[in-house]
Design a protein around this motif. Structure first.
Motif, PDB file in Angstrom:
ATOM      1  N   GLY A 133      37.251  97.035  46.584  1.00  0.00           N
ATOM      2  CA  GLY A 133      38.502  97.358  47.274  1.00  0.00           C
ATOM      3  C   GLY A 133      38.327  97.717  48.739  1.00  0.00           C
ATOM      4  N   PRO A 134      37.367  98.600  49.066  1.00  0.00           N
ATOM      5  CA  PRO A 134      37.201  98.980  50.472  1.00  0.00           C
ATOM      6  C   PRO A 134      36.784  97.824  51.394  1.00  0.00           C
ATOM      7  CG  PRO A 134      36.168 100.596  49.047  1.00  0.00           C
ATOM      8  CD  PRO A 134      36.563  99.435  48.182  1.00  0.00           C
TER       9      PRO A 134
ATOM     10  N   SER B 150      43.600  93.734  51.994  1.00  0.00           N
ATOM     11  CA  SER B 150      44.687  94.161  51.106  1.00  0.00           C
ATOM     12  C   SER B 150      44.134  94.197  49.695  1.00  0.00           C
ATOM     13  CB  SER B 150      45.858  93.177  51.150  1.00  0.00           C
ATOM     14  OG  SER B 150      46.399  93.105  52.440  1.00  0.00           O
ATOM     15  N   ARG B 151      44.684  95.066  48.875  1.00  0.00           N
ATOM     16  CA  ARG B 151      44.198  95.183  47.497  1.00  0.00           C
ATOM     17  C   ARG B 151      45.236  94.631  46.533  1.00  0.00           C
ATOM     18  NH1 ARG B 151      40.923 100.921  47.094  1.00  0.00           N
ATOM     19  NH2 ARG B 151      39.828 100.680  49.058  1.00  0.00           N
TER      20      ARG B 151
ATOM     21  N   TRP C 262      42.140  98.724  37.637  1.00  0.00           N
ATOM     22  CA  TRP C 262      42.349  98.142  38.959  1.00  0.00           C
ATOM     23  C   TRP C 262      43.428  98.906  39.726  1.00  0.00           C
ATOM     24  CZ3 TRP C 262      39.935  93.856  41.349  1.00  0.00           C
ATOM     25  CH2 TRP C 262      38.869  93.333  40.612  1.00  0.00           C
ATOM     26  N   SER C 263      44.483  99.318  39.039  1.00  0.00           N
ATOM     27  CA  SER C 263      45.535 100.118  39.687  1.00  0.00           C
ATOM     28  C   SER C 263      44.977 101.444  40.185  1.00  0.00           C
ATOM     29  CB  SER C 263      46.678 100.369  38.712  1.00  0.00           C
ATOM     30  OG  SER C 263      47.358  99.174  38.431  1.00  0.00           O
ATOM     31  N   ALA C 264      44.133 102.076  39.382  1.00  0.00           N
ATOM     32  CA  ALA C 264      43.525 103.349  39.778  1.00  0.00           C
ATOM     33  C   ALA C 264      42.653 103.196  41.019  1.00  0.00           C
ATOM     34  CB  ALA C 264      42.709 103.930  38.626  1.00  0.00           C
ATOM     35  N   ALA C 265      42.136 101.975  41.248  1.00  0.00           N
ATOM     36  CA  ALA C 265      41.312 101.704  42.426  1.00  0.00           C
ATOM     37  C   ALA C 265      42.168 101.286  43.628  1.00  0.00           C
ATOM     38  CB  ALA C 265      40.281 100.620  42.112  1.00  0.00           C
ATOM     39  N   GLY C 266      43.496 101.409  43.481  1.00  0.00           N
ATOM     40  CA  GLY C 266      44.390 101.128  44.607  1.00  0.00           C
ATOM     41  C   GLY C 266      44.909  99.711  44.694  1.00  0.00           C
ATOM     42  N   PHE C 267      44.691  98.912  43.651  1.00  0.00           N
ATOM     43  CA  PHE C 267      45.143  97.529  43.657  1.00  0.00           C
ATOM     44  C   PHE C 267      46.562  97.406  43.104  1.00  0.00           C
ATOM     45  CE2 PHE C 267      40.699  96.752  44.172  1.00  0.00           C
ATOM     46  CZ  PHE C 267      40.580  95.491  44.737  1.00  0.00           C
ATOM     47  N   THR C 268      47.329  96.508  43.689  1.00  0.00           N
ATOM     48  CA  THR C 268      48.554  96.029  43.080  1.00  0.00           C
ATOM     49  C   THR C 268      48.112  94.945  42.122  1.00  0.00           C
ATOM     50  OG1 THR C 268      49.846  96.489  45.060  1.00  0.00           O
ATOM     51  CG2 THR C 268      50.751  94.869  43.505  1.00  0.00           C
TER      52      THR C 268
ATOM     53  N   ALA D 235      36.665  99.497  42.379  1.00  0.00           N
ATOM     54  CA  ALA D 235      36.461 100.604  43.322  1.00  0.00           C
ATOM     55  C   ALA D 235      35.407 100.253  44.362  1.00  0.00           C
ATOM     56  CB  ALA D 235      36.059 101.875  42.576  1.00  0.00           C
TER      57      ALA D 235
END
Length: 80
Positions: free
Chosen positions: A34-35, A39-40, A54-60, A31
């Motif tokens: 990521g910003p 790309s995440r 990691w998915s919850a933080a917007g990552f693939t 988290a």
């Protein structure tokens, strides 16, 4: 290293790729980094990170293997 901090290393990056599961990496906060990234994408070649976090933080998240060394896999396959 090439970068003085993790933040400097991921700034503008397209992906984080983990190939060696050093314990120090367990403290990486997706988290927080990521910003900074363009790309995440996380490519985890050791099945080291908690993919749900990691998915919850917007990552693939792409996970390769099961995190065990090849020699351990061979021993398990041969019943040792």
């Amino acid at each position: 290293g090439l970068y003085p901090t993790l933040e400097a290393a991921v700034d503008g990056a397209d992906a984080v790729v983990l190939v060696v599961g050093h314990r120090i990496f367990k403290d990486v906060d997706p988290a927080a980094i990521g910003p900074l990234m363009r790309s995440r994408l996380l490519v985890d070649a050791r099945n080291f990170f908690d993919a749900a976090v990691w998915s919850a933080a917007g990552f693939t998240v792409e996970t390769l293997g099961d995190g065990r060394s090849r020699s351990k896999q061979m021993l398990a396959a041969h019943g040792s």
